[in-house]
Design a protein around this motif. Sequence first.
Motif: not given
Length: 288
Positions: A139, A112, A159, A135, A114, A110, A84, A137
């Motif tokens: 952005e 993630n 996502h 997963v 952003k 996973e 992340t 994600k």
Amino acid sequence: MDHISNLPDAIISYILSFLSTKSAVKTCILSKRWQYVWTKVPALDITEMPHSRRYLSDEQQIHFKNFVNKVLLQNDVSCLQCFTLRTYSEYDYDCIESWLRAVEGREFCELNVKLHCPRTFYLPRQFLSGQKLVVLKLEGFMISNMGHSFHLPNLEIIHLVSVLFDGDLFLKSLVLDCTALKELLIDGCYGFEETLYVESSTLESLEIKECMIKECAIDRSNYVLPFIRIQTPNLRYLSLQDALANYNIGELKLLTEANLDLWDSEGYDEIEHLALQLIEKISGVKSL
């Protein structure tokens, strides 16, 4: 007595994976036994200001950059359960590019990421080639049509938020090729040529929020009614929070819940017909 320190490194690292990376790194001061344990933790959670969305001061940004550089240099786990990275302050392009390059070649279960940066980032290809990825994600990226086939056999959740697409083909191919996909969120994305395609035989949850085709993103005064094609026979949940569009929706026999928050900002004559057509298509749900 300190029983935890007597545990094998692998178990301690697993326990530390439930903490933020900042907290895990702090354990290095406990004793010599703990000095390097954090470097083997199979999860990295690097979130700038996790409890606040305020921008960092210049001094805080320098401290954060040094911290991230240290973590990515010393943690060399080849397969991460979760990676992340969330930033809210504006960092230079080269800085963020170096962080993404530092995890290049690793496997993730996973992912993630952003980003907040003056320039939109192109999505690194390696992020979409993980055999273990479950997963995803993202952005703040720009996604080009980097080939039209993907092999992500275990990917279940996608996502995409504030992502700039270069046409329709990327998302269409990605969703089709993810043969285990269960959940898809498309929020504030733009750059579609004319149609947003969602075609999946496994998808169970779909959310679409405020997406724009390329022509409208370039010239908002020249609004064009977009097309949304949804072919998802196993869908259980559907949420549409967007301007009304031309819908091409297949059978939704398993749909049990729908959330519609739709509007017409341009006064098209056929809007009423489109709205009724959509409601009729989902009229069999238990919760609307």
